[in-house]
Design an enzyme around this catalytic site. Structure first.
Site, PDB file in Angstrom:
ATOM      1  CE  LYS A  53      -5.277   0.155  -1.887  1.00 58.97           C
ATOM      2  NZ  LYS A  53      -4.496   0.548  -0.689  1.00 58.97           N
ATOM      3  CG  ASP A  75      -1.631   1.270   1.464  1.00 59.52           C
ATOM      4  OD1 ASP A  75      -2.352   1.704   0.563  1.00 59.52           O
ATOM      5  OD2 ASP A  75      -1.462   1.863   2.564  1.00 59.52           O
ATOM      6  CG  ASP A 114      -1.969   2.864   6.435  1.00 63.06           C
ATOM      7  OD1 ASP A 114      -2.626   3.794   6.950  1.00 63.06           O
ATOM      8  OD2 ASP A 114      -2.054   2.594   5.227  1.00 63.06           O
ATOM      9  CB  THR A 126      -2.071   3.342  -4.200  1.00 64.04           C
ATOM     10  OG1 THR A 126      -2.658   4.564  -3.744  1.00 64.04           O
ATOM     11  CG2 THR A 126      -1.511   3.566  -5.598  1.00 64.04           C
ATOM     12  CB  ALA A 127      -7.441   4.366  -3.781  1.00 63.36           C
ATOM     13  CG  ASN A 187     -10.622   1.094   4.530  1.00 65.10           C
ATOM     14  OD1 ASN A 187     -11.720   0.708   4.903  1.00 65.10           O
ATOM     15  ND2 ASN A 187     -10.191   2.333   4.723  1.00 65.10           N
ATOM     16  CG  ASP A 212      -2.047   7.306   0.287  1.00 64.07           C
ATOM     17  OD1 ASP A 212      -1.069   7.578  -0.427  1.00 64.07           O
ATOM     18  OD2 ASP A 212      -3.228   7.535  -0.047  1.00 64.07           O
TER      19      ASP A 212
END
Length: 323
Positions: A228, A76, A251, A183-184, A254, A78
């Site tokens: 994801k 991930d 982290d 990542t989004a 979600n 962020d």
């Protein structure tokens, strides 16, 4: 009580749109990785970066396994690889360049504030935010945002990479494994970060473009939560990976669907829900933050340029679908 339903967190499951988003992201990531593999543009790691990596907590000696070409690592972005949110930092750069009008900035700032305060993903509100974002990028050139992204990485992102997480990623690379960001955020942004860090590539949200121009349509949905996991699943199938041998790092709670896919899940700088889940399932935890629990980036209480830019940055959580 029904009126308060938006305050109750809900666990989302994979939908047809999240599967489509995942598959489109995996396809785009593989094409980008092949293109990067044919270039020599990856930044060299300077000695200061190496020193920081050596000071970080090392990976377990038995993992990753050197020479295991059926394994890969998925990170991930962020607050896992980078302090804060990529779209927030990207938004700062876009605001600086007067990419958006004030009215649009205020609108996205409000939408970001709603998401932060509500803490849930109401479908109708998310659709409104998504449509607004797509309307902003519609008609813009993909290459324009890529060029801006390169500059913004140097201005705001490069110094925010967690040395500890970078060391973990480097351990996988040194073992001969591929390492992907998941990542989004837009893959335009995520791919830049992956390339600068010497990673294999990135999975991200895919937006449609025709002849290098955004059409204003999204492919599936933002690469978030179950999407994801679908992207990782699709990429693993295409690459011939054994997910039980793979690792994933995040982290956020979600990303539990993505973390649950692999045989080696790691909670990095975890939020409260992920920390609890990780402990219950005996997942490894790493926390590279110092002092008190890290403050979320872009909280609307700081109603200045930074918060507005963070809201506007949601408009760029996109990536083209190559035709």
């Amino acid at each position: 009580m029904a009126a308060l339903g938006w305050l109750t967190p809900r666990r989302r499951s994979a939908t047809a749109r999240s599967v489509l988003a995942g598959e489109a992201s995996a396809e785009a990531a593989r094409k980008t990785a092949l293109a990067l593999d044919g270039t020599d543009e990856i930044d060299e790691v300077d000695e200061s970066d190496e020193d920081a990596a050596e000071e970080a907590e090392p990976a377990e000696p038995e993992f990753p396994v050197a020479g295991d070409d059926l394994a890969a690592a998925f990170f991930d972005l962020d607050n896992t690889v980078m302090q804060g949110a990529a779209i927030f930092h990207f938004g700062r750069g876009l605001y600086k360049r007067e990419f958006f009008h004030r009215r649009e900035l205020a609108r996205f700032a409000w939408q970001q504030a709603w998401f932060r305060l509500a803490g849930v993903e109401d479908p109708d509100h998310m659709q409104d935010a998504r449509d607004s974002a797509l309307s902003i990028v519609k008609g813009h050139k993909v290459c324009e945002l890529m060029a801006i992204g390169e500059e913004i990485y140097d201005e705001y992102m490069a110094e925010r990479i967690w040395p500890g997480t970078r060391a973990l990623a480097q351990a996988h690379l040194d073992a001969g494994q591929k390492v992907w960001l998941v990542t989004a955020a837009p893959v335009e942004t995520a791919t830049i970060i992956a390339r600068r860090l010497g990673l294999t590539g990135a999975l991200g949200t895919v937006a449609e473009s025709v002849d290098g121009i955004y059409t204003g349509r999204l492919v599936g949905e933002p690469l978030h939560g179950p999407a994801k996991a679908e992207a990782v699943r699709a990429l693993a199938a295409a690459e011939g990976l054994d997910l039980e041998r793979c690792a994933a790092y995040s982290d956020s709670h979600n990303d539990i669907p993505m973390l649950s896919l692999v045989g080696h899940p790691y909670a990095i700088n975890p939020d409260t829900k992920l920390r609890k889940h990780a402990r219950a399932h005996d997942w490894r935890l790493r926390d590279y933050r110092t002092g008190r629990k890290a403050v979320k980036v872009g909280v609307p209480a700081a109603a200045g340029v930074g918060a507005i830019a963070g809201g506007a940055a949601a408009a760029i959580a996109l990536h083209r679908r190559r035709k």
